[in-house]
Design an enzyme around this catalytic site. Structure first.
Site, PDB file in Angstrom:
ATOM      1  N   HIS A  45       0.829  -1.213   0.000  1.00 49.40           N
ATOM      2  CA  HIS A  45       0.000   0.000   0.000  1.00 49.40           C
ATOM      3  C   HIS A  45       0.861   1.260   0.000  1.00 49.40           C
ATOM      4  O   HIS A  45       0.913   1.982   1.005  1.00 49.40           O
ATOM      5  CB  HIS A  45      -0.935  -0.020   1.217  1.00 49.40           C
ATOM      6  CG  HIS A  45      -2.021  -1.043   1.105  1.00 49.40           C
ATOM      7  ND1 HIS A  45      -2.534  -1.721   2.198  1.00 49.40           N
ATOM      8  CD2 HIS A  45      -2.680  -1.509   0.015  1.00 49.40           C
ATOM      9  CE1 HIS A  45      -3.489  -2.549   1.782  1.00 49.40           C
ATOM     10  NE2 HIS A  45      -3.586  -2.448   0.472  1.00 49.40           N
ATOM     11  N   HIS A 128     -10.228  -4.930   4.609  1.00 52.37           N
ATOM     12  CA  HIS A 128      -8.789  -4.895   4.298  1.00 52.37           C
ATOM     13  C   HIS A 128      -8.433  -6.171   3.519  1.00 52.37           C
ATOM     14  O   HIS A 128      -8.908  -7.256   3.858  1.00 52.37           O
ATOM     15  CB  HIS A 128      -7.981  -4.792   5.596  1.00 52.37           C
ATOM     16  CG  HIS A 128      -6.525  -4.567   5.354  1.00 52.37           C
ATOM     17  ND1 HIS A 128      -5.675  -5.580   4.966  1.00 52.37           N
ATOM     18  CD2 HIS A 128      -5.765  -3.447   5.410  1.00 52.37           C
ATOM     19  CE1 HIS A 128      -4.459  -5.083   4.806  1.00 52.37           C
ATOM     20  NE2 HIS A 128      -4.492  -3.789   5.073  1.00 52.37           N
ATOM     21  N   GLU A 130      -5.892  -8.116   3.467  1.00 55.78           N
ATOM     22  CA  GLU A 130      -5.334  -9.231   4.249  1.00 55.78           C
ATOM     23  C   GLU A 130      -6.451  -9.978   4.978  1.00 55.78           C
ATOM     24  O   GLU A 130      -6.440 -11.214   5.057  1.00 55.78           O
ATOM     25  CB  GLU A 130      -4.286  -8.722   5.256  1.00 55.78           C
ATOM     26  CG  GLU A 130      -3.650  -9.883   6.010  1.00 55.78           C
ATOM     27  CD  GLU A 130      -2.707  -9.448   7.123  1.00 55.78           C
ATOM     28  OE1 GLU A 130      -2.096  -8.366   7.024  1.00 55.78           O
ATOM     29  OE2 GLU A 130      -2.593 -10.208   8.105  1.00 55.78           O
ATOM     30  N   THR A 168      -1.957  -9.035  10.609  1.00 53.87           N
ATOM     31  CA  THR A 168      -0.563  -8.915  11.065  1.00 53.87           C
ATOM     32  C   THR A 168      -0.156  -7.486  11.450  1.00 53.87           C
ATOM     33  O   THR A 168       0.881  -7.290  12.075  1.00 53.87           O
ATOM     34  CB  THR A 168       0.401  -9.384   9.952  1.00 53.87           C
ATOM     35  OG1 THR A 168       0.116  -8.628   8.773  1.00 53.87           O
ATOM     36  CG2 THR A 168       0.262 -10.860   9.683  1.00 53.87           C
ATOM     37  N   SER A 226      -2.475   2.428   3.860  1.00 60.23           N
ATOM     38  CA  SER A 226      -1.593   1.520   4.593  1.00 60.23           C
ATOM     39  C   SER A 226      -2.020   1.406   6.057  1.00 60.23           C
ATOM     40  O   SER A 226      -1.884   2.343   6.838  1.00 60.23           O
ATOM     41  CB  SER A 226      -0.151   2.029   4.498  1.00 60.23           C
ATOM     42  OG  SER A 226       0.660   1.317   5.400  1.00 60.23           O
TER      43      SER A 226
HETATM   44  O1  10D Z   1      -2.262  -1.996   4.931  1.00 65.33           O
HETATM   45  P1  10D Z   1      -1.118  -2.832   5.448  1.00 65.33           P
HETATM   46  O2  10D Z   1      -0.379  -2.211   6.550  1.00 65.33           O
HETATM   47  O3  10D Z   1      -1.594  -4.216   5.780  1.00 65.33           O
HETATM   48  O4  10D Z   1      -0.130  -3.073   4.216  1.00 65.33           O
HETATM   49  P2  10D Z   1       1.096  -2.260   3.625  1.00 65.33           P
HETATM   50  O5  10D Z   1       1.183  -2.662   2.211  1.00 65.33           O
HETATM   51  O6  10D Z   1       1.022  -0.821   3.941  1.00 65.33           O
HETATM   52  O7  10D Z   1       2.371  -2.817   4.411  1.00 65.33           O
HETATM   53  C1  10D Z   1       2.840  -4.119   4.270  1.00 65.33           C
HETATM   54  C2  10D Z   1       2.040  -5.060   5.060  1.00 65.33           C
HETATM   55  C3  10D Z   1       1.432  -6.152   4.570  1.00 65.33           C
HETATM   56  C4  10D Z   1       1.660  -6.656   3.216  1.00 65.33           C
HETATM   57  C5  10D Z   1       0.501  -6.931   5.388  1.00 65.33           C
HETATM   58  F1  10D Z   1       1.191  -7.697   6.219  1.00 65.33           F
HETATM   59 FE1  SF4 Z   2       5.776  -6.781   6.515  1.00 63.33          FE
HETATM   60 FE2  SF4 Z   2       4.820  -7.928   8.668  1.00 63.33          FE
HETATM   61 FE3  SF4 Z   2       3.203  -7.477   6.620  1.00 63.33          FE
HETATM   62 FE4  SF4 Z   2       5.079  -9.315   6.419  1.00 63.33          FE
HETATM   63  S1  SF4 Z   2       3.352  -9.389   7.819  1.00 63.33           S
HETATM   64  S2  SF4 Z   2       4.589  -7.720   4.906  1.00 63.33           S
HETATM   65  S3  SF4 Z   2       6.739  -8.498   7.647  1.00 63.33           S
HETATM   66  S4  SF4 Z   2       4.217  -5.904   7.858  1.00 63.33           S
END
Ligand code: 10D
Ligand code: SF4
EC number: 1.17.7.4
Length: 311
Positions: A45, A128, A130, A168, A226
């Site tokens: 994001h 979201h 995820e 997560t 994000s």
């Molecule tokens: O929105 P988000 O924090 O879940 O995703 P972002 O793409 O900003 O950051 C990486 C995190 C991921 C892919 C989920 F673990």
């Molecule tokens: Fe990054 Fe944690 Fe998301 Fe994996 S789970 S992409 S380590 S923020």
């Protein structure tokens, strides 16, 4: 005369191992197979990252109907449901899965416990990607809870085999409160051995907590979509520090920094360091004279690339 303004940099900040890997998967797919490479959902994001990959030949789509036959398709770091996986396989796309291994770990746990007859409560933010991916690991039997008030509304079919999983990137403190409410209502619920909130989320929030004690204002580099970046700004605010998110340096407003001697600066897990550098330059133009790096955990986590994209 007012004290000179100083920038204090959170440590760690910015890219996590899952984001590094996801971007590298798209870049390597472009290098190996040529443009276009289709990517389901924003790979991470972040506007800058997405625009950069677009300029190199990535095409971002939400619906697999937009992908032509025979195309190479990458799943974003946030993960996908079983239905999306099945549709991509049925349509014969050449798929690379950039789901973060720490998100996949949650998917694997859900599948394993479901085979043992478990139902689930998932703590996460509705809509979201995820959450859609994790809930979509099963046809039914995962109940979403967004906050403490939501715990009373959950109606599982049974309570003997109930497990909890989480997104997560949640607020560590909010998740602990929701978890306590879940435990109070379902004392026998099974919790993950290691919490699902990942190391990067935990470390960036811990760093903001430390930094919030030292600064008069907090700037978080991250895109509005994000989740983890929003949690950083929200955390600083909860600790009494005015906090602002910026997608890029031009969004920074001079008035936010007026009269502030110490400016905290951090970045979400999907925000590249180059954007932090631009923000530092901008704050310096507005009067800051020094940059100080805080002490913090040095992260060494690195995830392997999928087969077929390793050198
Ligand atoms: O929105 P988000 O924090 O879940 O995703 P972002 O793409 O900003 O950051 C990486 C995190 C991921 C892919 C989920 F673990
Ligand atoms: Fe990054 Fe944690 Fe998301 Fe994996 S789970 S992409 S380590 S923020």
């Amino acid at each position: 005369m007012a004290a000179p303004q100083e920038i204090l940099l959170a440590e760690p900040r910015g890219f996590c191992a899952g984001v590094d890997r996801a971007i590298e998967i798209v870049e390597r797919a472009l290098a190996r197979f040529g443009a276009p490479i289709y990517v389901r959902h924003e790979i991470v994001h972040n506007t800058f990252v997405v625009n950069d990959l677009k300029s190199k030949g990535a095409i971002f789509i939400e619906d697999l109907d937009e992908v032509p036959p025979g195309a190479t398709l990458v799943f974003s770091a946030h993960g996908v449901s079983k239905a999306v996986q099945a549709e991509a396989a049925a349509r014969g796309f050449h798929v690379f899965d950039a789901t973060c291994p720490l998100v996949s770990k949650v998917h694997i746990e859900v599948a394993k416990l479901a085979r043992e007859g478990y139902e689930f409560i998932m703590i996460g933010h509705k809509g979201h990607p995820e959450v859609e991916g994790t809930m979509g690991q099963l046809d039914h039997g995962i109940h979403l809870v967004e906050d403490v008030a939501g715990v009373a509304q959950v109606q599982p079919g049974q309570t003997e085999r109930l497990a909890v999983v989480t997104q997560t990137t949640l607020s560590v403190d909010d998740a602990a409160e929701i978890m306590a409410a879940i435990k109070a209502r379902f004392p026998a619920i099974r919790q993950p051995k290691q919490q699902d909130i990942c190391y990067a989320t935990q470390n960036r929030q811990d760093a903001v907590k430390m930094l919030s004690r030292e600064v008069d204002v907090m700037i978080v580099v991250g895109s509005p979509t994000s989740s983890n970046s929003n949690r950083l700004a929200e955390l600083a605010r909860k600790l009494g520090v005015p906090s602002y998110m910026v997608d890029h340096a031009d969004e920074l407003k001079a008035e936010w920094l007026q009269g502030k001697t110490r400016v905290g600066l951090t970045a979400g897990a999907s925000a590249p360091e180059v954007l932090v550098e631009h923000v530092i330059e901008r704050i310096k133009e507005l009067g800051a004279v020094a940059v100080r790096k805080m002490d913090g955990i040095v992260e060494t986590v690195k995830f392997p690339l999928p087969k077929g994209l390793k050198q």
